[in-house]
Scaffold this motif. Structure first.
Motif, PDB file in Angstrom:
ATOM      1  N   ALA A   1     167.170 -19.077   4.041  1.00 45.89           N
ATOM      2  CA  ALA A   1     167.253 -17.642   4.328  1.00 45.89           C
ATOM      3  C   ALA A   1     167.497 -17.443   5.818  1.00 45.89           C
ATOM      4  CB  ALA A   1     165.971 -16.947   3.899  1.00 45.89           C
ATOM      5  N   GLU A   2     167.000 -18.412   6.633  1.00 44.31           N
ATOM      6  CA  GLU A   2     167.202 -18.343   8.083  1.00 44.31           C
ATOM      7  C   GLU A   2     168.656 -18.622   8.461  1.00 44.31           C
ATOM      8  OE1 GLU A   2     164.779 -17.670  10.478  1.00 44.31           O
ATOM      9  OE2 GLU A   2     163.620 -17.085   8.706  1.00 44.31           O
ATOM     10  N   ARG A   3     169.357 -19.339   7.599  1.00 40.43           N
ATOM     11  CA  ARG A   3     170.736 -19.731   7.910  1.00 40.43           C
ATOM     12  C   ARG A   3     171.769 -18.937   7.119  1.00 40.43           C
ATOM     13  NH1 ARG A   3     171.155 -24.074  11.725  1.00 40.43           N
ATOM     14  NH2 ARG A   3     169.185 -23.763  12.809  1.00 40.43           N
TER      15      ARG A   3
ATOM     16  N   THR B   1     158.844 -26.489  -6.173  1.00 37.67           N
ATOM     17  CA  THR B   1     158.485 -26.431  -4.757  1.00 37.67           C
ATOM     18  C   THR B   1     159.725 -26.549  -3.881  1.00 37.67           C
ATOM     19  OG1 THR B   1     156.321 -27.418  -5.216  1.00 37.67           O
ATOM     20  CG2 THR B   1     157.093 -27.507  -2.946  1.00 37.67           C
ATOM     21  N   ALA B   2     160.636 -27.454  -4.249  1.00 32.83           N
ATOM     22  CA  ALA B   2     161.863 -27.641  -3.460  1.00 32.83           C
ATOM     23  C   ALA B   2     162.671 -26.350  -3.406  1.00 32.83           C
ATOM     24  CB  ALA B   2     162.702 -28.762  -4.063  1.00 32.83           C
ATOM     25  N   ILE B   3     162.807 -25.682  -4.539  1.00 32.69           N
ATOM     26  CA  ILE B   3     163.563 -24.424  -4.559  1.00 32.69           C
ATOM     27  C   ILE B   3     162.896 -23.384  -3.664  1.00 32.69           C
ATOM     28  CG2 ILE B   3     164.142 -22.439  -6.026  1.00 32.69           C
ATOM     29  CD1 ILE B   3     164.845 -24.444  -8.242  1.00 32.69           C
ATOM     30  N   GLY B   4     161.571 -23.288  -3.750  1.00 35.10           N
ATOM     31  CA  GLY B   4     160.852 -22.346  -2.894  1.00 35.10           C
ATOM     32  C   GLY B   4     161.055 -22.638  -1.418  1.00 35.10           C
ATOM     33  N   MET B   5     161.039 -23.926  -1.057  1.00 36.86           N
ATOM     34  CA  MET B   5     161.229 -24.308   0.344  1.00 36.86           C
ATOM     35  C   MET B   5     162.668 -24.039   0.788  1.00 36.86           C
ATOM     36  SD  MET B   5     158.283 -25.138   1.376  1.00 36.86           S
ATOM     37  CE  MET B   5     158.831 -25.639   3.003  1.00 36.86           C
ATOM     38  N   TRP B   6     163.635 -24.326  -0.072  1.00 36.16           N
ATOM     39  CA  TRP B   6     165.032 -24.060   0.280  1.00 36.16           C
ATOM     40  C   TRP B   6     165.270 -22.565   0.473  1.00 36.16           C
ATOM     41  CZ3 TRP B   6     166.516 -28.199  -3.729  1.00 36.16           C
ATOM     42  CH2 TRP B   6     166.835 -29.414  -3.067  1.00 36.16           C
ATOM     43  N   GLN B   7     164.678 -21.751  -0.399  1.00 32.82           N
ATOM     44  CA  GLN B   7     164.847 -20.301  -0.256  1.00 32.82           C
ATOM     45  C   GLN B   7     164.246 -19.816   1.062  1.00 32.82           C
ATOM     46  OE1 GLN B   7     163.051 -19.199  -4.008  1.00 32.82           O
ATOM     47  NE2 GLN B   7     165.047 -18.815  -4.956  1.00 32.82           N
ATOM     48  N   LEU B   8     163.134 -20.414   1.451  1.00 34.76           N
ATOM     49  CA  LEU B   8     162.486 -20.053   2.712  1.00 34.76           C
ATOM     50  C   LEU B   8     163.327 -20.493   3.904  1.00 34.76           C
ATOM     51  CD1 LEU B   8     159.730 -18.898   3.836  1.00 34.76           C
ATOM     52  CD2 LEU B   8     158.981 -21.285   3.962  1.00 34.76           C
TER      53      LEU B   8
END
Length: 250
Positions: free
Chosen positions: A179-181, A169-176
């Protein structure tokens, strides 16, 4: 209607249709934004005195999406909401919306969270909500709001009763989020975690990674080996240098 060119008349009508505002308010908002519709929406929804929401409408919206036999909006209702808003459920704007609603858990909205969130956003119809999406997405460009949304995401995304966030879940959230930064080390970080760590992520690591991303340049030239970074970030820097993924400039 006041003497306006056809293009501006169309904007006034479109603004009134989406927001339910009067012609006077539509003109006020459009003039304040130099006749840019998106800017006019932002102006309108940021003015509590002219964007008072209809609480009965909010109740109706909640009831449209809540579980038939409960008082919560769950996965099915959120999926329908996304369809009506014309956004993908995985779109980061749904995280921004959940932040506004102060949602305790991913894919769940209580009545209080949902209605309070819509009041905070300043909308009382799906059409207005859809019109607000660009400005909600734009909030991620504000450093302070991004930090708040990032920190919110840790608690929001973790399993109930857990102190840490599962690695997947952490990896999925970091990728999300990153990606904005456009963080260039994002994929290396995710690969490192899967190869070397393979454990849940603590709140401290979650918070400190944002500081790392914000303050350390991608070539690690300003990384202090003696700094007070969590051990996992120290190991990540070693991983990058050992594997020749980054040539450190000291």
């Amino acid at each position: 209607m006041y003497k306006l060119g056809r293009g501006n008349r169309d904007k006034v009508q479109q603004f009134m249709t989406i927001t339910g505002a009067s012609e006077k308010v539509a003109l006020q908002a459009l003039k304040a934004s130099d006749w840019h519709l998106e800017g006019a929406f932002d102006f309108f929804y940021s003015q509590p005195q002219i964007s008072a929401v209809n609480t009965r409408h909010l109740e109706d919206i909640f009831n449209r999406y809540k579980e038939p036999d409960g008082d919560m909006i769950m996965v099915e209702g959120i999926s329908q909401l996304c369809n009506d808003l014309q956004v993908d459920p995985q779109d980061i704007v749904m995280l921004v919306i959940s932040w506004h609603m102060k949602a305790a858990t991913m894919c769940e909205f209580t009545r209080q969270e949902f209605i309070g969130g819509l009041q905070s956003i300043g909308v009382d119809s799906i059409e207005k909500f859809r019109g607000k999406l660009p400005s909600l997405r734009a909030e991620l460009k504000d450093d302070n709001k991004f930090r708040d949304i990032y920190n919110f995401a840790f608690t929001w995304a973790r399993e109930k009763g857990q102190k840490s966030l599962s690695l997947e879940t952490a990896i999925g959230m970091w990728q999300l989020l990153f990606a904005e930064r456009n963080w260039p080390l994002l994929e290396h970080w995710c690969q490192f975690l899967q190869v070397r760590h393979n454990k849940a992520i603590s709140r401290d690591t979650w918070a400190q990674l944002l500081e790392f991303v914000k303050t350390i340049d991608p070539q690690l030239s300003n990384y202090d080996d003696e700094g007070a970074w969590p051990y996992l970030i120290d190991e990540f820097v070693e991983y990058l240098t050992e594997n020749g993924l980054v040539q450190r400039k000291r």
